[in-house]
Design a protein around this motif. Structure first.
Motif, PDB file in Angstrom:
ATOM      1  N   SER A   8       0.813  -1.221   0.000  1.00  0.00           N
ATOM      2  CA  SER A   8       0.000   0.000   0.000  1.00  0.00           C
ATOM      3  C   SER A   8       0.844   1.269   0.000  1.00  0.00           C
ATOM      4  O   SER A   8       0.311   2.365   0.195  1.00  0.00           O
ATOM      5  N   ASP A   9       2.147   1.136  -0.238  1.00  0.00           N
ATOM      6  CA  ASP A   9       3.059   2.277  -0.183  1.00  0.00           C
ATOM      7  C   ASP A   9       3.765   2.497  -1.512  1.00  0.00           C
ATOM      8  O   ASP A   9       3.958   1.553  -2.300  1.00  0.00           O
ATOM      9  N   VAL A  10       4.161   3.758  -1.745  1.00  0.00           N
ATOM     10  CA  VAL A  10       4.938   4.131  -2.922  1.00  0.00           C
ATOM     11  C   VAL A  10       6.225   4.779  -2.442  1.00  0.00           C
ATOM     12  O   VAL A  10       6.188   5.705  -1.624  1.00  0.00           O
ATOM     13  N   LEU A  11       7.388   4.281  -2.932  1.00  0.00           N
ATOM     14  CA  LEU A  11       8.679   4.900  -2.618  1.00  0.00           C
ATOM     15  C   LEU A  11       9.172   5.646  -3.847  1.00  0.00           C
ATOM     16  O   LEU A  11       9.130   5.121  -4.963  1.00  0.00           O
ATOM     17  N   VAL A  67       5.107   7.641   0.209  1.00  0.00           N
ATOM     18  CA  VAL A  67       3.750   8.179   0.238  1.00  0.00           C
ATOM     19  C   VAL A  67       2.767   7.022   0.208  1.00  0.00           C
ATOM     20  O   VAL A  67       3.103   5.891  -0.184  1.00  0.00           O
ATOM     21  N   ALA A  68       1.540   7.305   0.621  1.00  0.00           N
ATOM     22  CA  ALA A  68       0.497   6.283   0.636  1.00  0.00           C
ATOM     23  C   ALA A  68      -0.129   6.151  -0.742  1.00  0.00           C
ATOM     24  O   ALA A  68      -0.459   7.160  -1.386  1.00  0.00           O
ATOM     25  N   LEU A  69      -0.291   4.926  -1.210  1.00  0.00           N
ATOM     26  CA  LEU A  69      -0.925   4.684  -2.499  1.00  0.00           C
ATOM     27  C   LEU A  69      -2.383   5.132  -2.484  1.00  0.00           C
ATOM     28  O   LEU A  69      -2.919   5.558  -3.511  1.00  0.00           O
ATOM     29  N   ALA A  70      -3.020   5.079  -1.345  1.00  0.00           N
ATOM     30  CA  ALA A  70      -4.445   5.399  -1.264  1.00  0.00           C
ATOM     31  C   ALA A  70      -4.742   6.868  -1.511  1.00  0.00           C
ATOM     32  O   ALA A  70      -5.742   7.207  -2.163  1.00  0.00           O
ATOM     33  N   ASP A  71      -3.878   7.785  -0.990  1.00  0.00           N
ATOM     34  CA  ASP A  71      -4.205   9.206  -1.090  1.00  0.00           C
ATOM     35  C   ASP A  71      -3.014  10.109  -1.400  1.00  0.00           C
ATOM     36  O   ASP A  71      -3.164  11.323  -1.498  1.00  0.00           O
ATOM     37  N   GLY A  72      -1.805   9.558  -1.555  1.00  0.00           N
ATOM     38  CA  GLY A  72      -0.645  10.350  -1.912  1.00  0.00           C
ATOM     39  C   GLY A  72      -0.031  11.137  -0.780  1.00  0.00           C
ATOM     40  O   GLY A  72       0.888  11.939  -1.008  1.00  0.00           O
TER      41      GLY A  72
END
Length: 352
Positions: free
Chosen positions: A105-108, A121-126
């Motif tokens: 659920s995370d973006v690096l 950042v969070a994939l759900a809301d940035g």
């Protein structure tokens, strides 16, 4: 001999989009084009499914499940619904970052070749999330973080990322928080390409990489890190390609095909096409794209297939579903139909 390889469709991008501005997933191809447009295409027909405005066409596109992420060169990370193109969120303030790696659920996000620290950042809301990169603060320029399904035990798995740098003779598996889950010492730091790539994907899930200019190694989520091959000559900083017991790699003077079971090397040189720009597995071996716009196949025995020359130089090859190969470079997107173990059009036929 099977049906010949053919160009299924092509699309002018109208500007020289970045080679990483294209992403492929089953049923989807997304690419940035025309300076400020992101489009989703049908991989087989090339028909457009949706389009969205973005800042430029030189960023990075990544497909993760039902999400499509685009990090523009201007530093805005966008997230779209892959199915219908709806903009889910956009987060500015990401300038000087180029790598986009999705793990769970995370973006690096990281800088070009790692010159800018990783952020999460969070994939759900940035929204930005805490990240601790102290464990590899002195690693130098980082290879693009590679998402893996790490198996600390054979009956359990966890999302993780491979981390290594040009000043760090180690390979780390980290959690998305930055915590180190496992590490291995290497003979020398991993060799990283100009775009930050360091890993090649084999047909059985192993990742290949160069430790120094002559040692080819693999990573597997269960078996960890192993030395695969020690070469006698320097290898180019391009990802090795592995299928079963056959390894293809680019030398300074040509291409080496290595039979790992018999420890036999077949050297293919010289090839009068200039430098290798890209390579990808196909059913009959490996497809290489050269600087002179030629595409060439080399099989497991080192046999060179007939040449096919395109109208534009290719900078990246991405395999798709159902025997498709997507090629991007010099402002063009080309999709090839590559039937299993196919024959190739001759150059004369291809240019008629």
């Amino acid at each position: 001999m099977g049906q010949p390889v053919r160009v299924l469709w092509s699309r002018p991008l109208h500007l020289r989009s970045g080679s990483l501005a294209m992403a492929v997933a089953p049923g989807s191809l997304v690419v940035a084009e025309r300076h400020s447009r992101l489009v989703r295409l049908d991989p087989r027909s090339g028909l457009q499914r949706w389009e969205q405005r973005v800042e430029d066409c030189w960023g990075t596109t990544v497909i993760a499940g039902g999400h499509c992420l685009y990090l523009s060169q201007a530093g805005v990370l966008h997230c779209f619904d892959l199915d219908n193109g709806q903009r889910l969120w956009s987060t500015p303030g990401m300038r000087l970052r180029h790598h986009v790696s999705v793990s769970g659920s995370d973006v690096l996000l990281g800088g070009c070749r790692g010159y800018h620290p990783l952020m999460r950042v969070a994939l759900a809301d940035g929204k930005c999330l805490p990240f601790d990169g102290a464990a590899f603060a002195g690693a130098g320029p980082l290879a693009w973080p590679q998402p893996v399904r790490w198996k600390p035990e054979r009956d359990s798995t966890a999302d993780g990322l491979l981390i290594t740098g040009t000043d760090l003779p180690k390979l780390l598996v980290i959690a998305t928080s930055g915590a180190v889950l496992a590490e291995w010492s290497l003979p020398a730091p991993v060799v990283i390409t100009d775009t930050g790539g360091g890993y090649g994907v084999s047909s059985d899930g192993r990742l290949t990489f160069l430790s120094g200019r002559r040692t080819v190694m693999t990573f597997h989520p269960v078996n960890g890190v192993q030395v695969l091959w020690q070469h006698e000559r320097d290898l180019r900083p391009q990802a090795a390609i592995l299928r079963g017991d056959t390894l293809w790699h680019v030398e300074d003077a040509g291409i080496a095909v290595i039979d790992l079971s018999r420890r036999v090397v077949t050297a293919i040189r010289p090839l009068p096409h200039g430098a290798v720009r890209a390579a990808a597995l196909v059913s009959g071996g490996v497809l290489f794209a050269f600087a002179d716009r030629s595409l060439v196949t080399i099989d497991r025995a080192g046999n060179v297939g007939a040449r096919l020359r395109l109208s534009a130089r290719i900078d990246r090859l991405v395999p798709g579903a159902n025997n498709l190969m997507h090629a991007v470079g010099e402002g063009h997107l080309v999709t090839l139909d590559i039937p299993p173990a196919s024959g190739w059009l001759s150059e004369a036929d291809a240019t008629r």
